[in-house]
Design an enzyme around this catalytic site. Structure first.
Site, PDB file in Angstrom:
ATOM      1  N   TYR A  80       0.808  -1.224   0.000  1.00  0.00           N
ATOM      2  CA  TYR A  80       0.000   0.000   0.000  1.00  0.00           C
ATOM      3  C   TYR A  80       0.843   1.278   0.000  1.00  0.00           C
ATOM      4  O   TYR A  80       0.302   2.375  -0.082  1.00  0.00           O
ATOM      5  CB  TYR A  80      -0.927   0.028   1.221  1.00  0.00           C
ATOM      6  N   HIS A  88      -4.520   6.140  -1.195  1.00  0.00           N
ATOM      7  CA  HIS A  88      -5.115   6.087   0.141  1.00  0.00           C
ATOM      8  C   HIS A  88      -4.101   6.424   1.244  1.00  0.00           C
ATOM      9  O   HIS A  88      -4.488   6.708   2.369  1.00  0.00           O
ATOM     10  CB  HIS A  88      -5.693   4.692   0.377  1.00  0.00           C
ATOM     11  N   ASN A  92     -10.066   1.243   7.838  1.00  0.00           N
ATOM     12  CA  ASN A  92     -11.414   1.186   8.398  1.00  0.00           C
ATOM     13  C   ASN A  92     -11.432   0.965   9.915  1.00  0.00           C
ATOM     14  O   ASN A  92     -12.505   0.947  10.513  1.00  0.00           O
ATOM     15  CB  ASN A  92     -12.255   0.119   7.689  1.00  0.00           C
ATOM     16  N   ASP A 136      -6.552  11.307   2.443  1.00  0.00           N
ATOM     17  CA  ASP A 136      -6.832  11.439   1.018  1.00  0.00           C
ATOM     18  C   ASP A 136      -8.279  11.880   0.836  1.00  0.00           C
ATOM     19  O   ASP A 136      -9.137  11.541   1.640  1.00  0.00           O
ATOM     20  CB  ASP A 136      -6.583  10.111   0.303  1.00  0.00           C
ATOM     21  N   ASN A 155     -13.832   5.779   5.124  1.00  0.00           N
ATOM     22  CA  ASN A 155     -13.919   4.803   6.209  1.00  0.00           C
ATOM     23  C   ASN A 155     -13.023   5.123   7.396  1.00  0.00           C
ATOM     24  O   ASN A 155     -13.377   4.838   8.537  1.00  0.00           O
ATOM     25  CB  ASN A 155     -13.633   3.394   5.690  1.00  0.00           C
TER      26      ASN A 155
END
Length: 189
Positions: free
Chosen positions: A14, A19, A67, A92, A113
């Protein structure tokens, strides 16, 4: 401000994704302040305490996945008795194009989230947010894939410029002069 939170997802897969704009912002701030974020199990995140002159604050990158960001934020806030109006969340923002950064307090959560979980755990949406524009893929069902992939080269450059420009208002943010920071950030030069 007593707590600066950058949102993102942990893990190498990631690292360069849209994100993780919040992680990138906090990483750059940590470099500027010459501090290193270290794992802190009780706060479920990477943390650094910053002490300079009369300033004492925490930098936090939750490692709970987006989340569940509120778990990390609430743990640190409860331990150090930090109130929601003493923190800022950097994240973001789909509703802003790449190259734009906006500061605001409270308001809606825009389907984010990470923000939803933080608001749920703190019991309020009334906290500062620094929104780093990443643009929108155009279709609602494409959002998940969009945010979890790296931006195109030209978008990445614009996102980086927005991060750099928003870091310029850091001295105002740390003093709690968020309205002045907002004016400076939102004013086109």
């Amino acid at each position: 401000m007593k707590l600066i939170i950058g949102l993102g997802n942990p893990g190498k897969e990631y690292t360069g994704t849209r994100h993780n704009a919040g992680f990138h912002w906090v990483d750059r701030l940590a470099e500027m302040l010459h501090v290193t974020l270290k794992p802190e199990a009780r706060f479920h995140g990477l943390c650094a305490q910053v002490r300079q002159k009369d300033m004492e604050l925490w930098l936090l990158e939750p490692q709970t996945f987006m989340n569940r960001s509120g778990q990390s934020v609430a743990a640190l806030c409860q331990f150090y008795k930090i109130q929601p109006d003493e923190l800022i969340v950097i994240h973001d923002e789909l509703d802003l194009p790449p190259g734009i950064a906006k500061l605001k307090k409270g308001g809606g959560l825009g389907g984010h989230n990470g923000l939803k979980d933080i608001a749920a755990k703190l019991g309020t949406q009334d906290f500062w947010r620094l929104r780093i524009g990443i643009g929108h893929p155009g279709e609602r069902n494409a959002v998940v894939g969009y945010v979890l992939h790296p931006p195109k080269k030209e978008e990445a450059q614009l996102i980086d410029e927005a991060i750099q420009r928003s870091l310029e208002v850091w001295p105002l943010l740390v003093q709690g002069a968020c309205e002045a920071a907002m004016l400076k950030l939102h004013t086109k030069v």
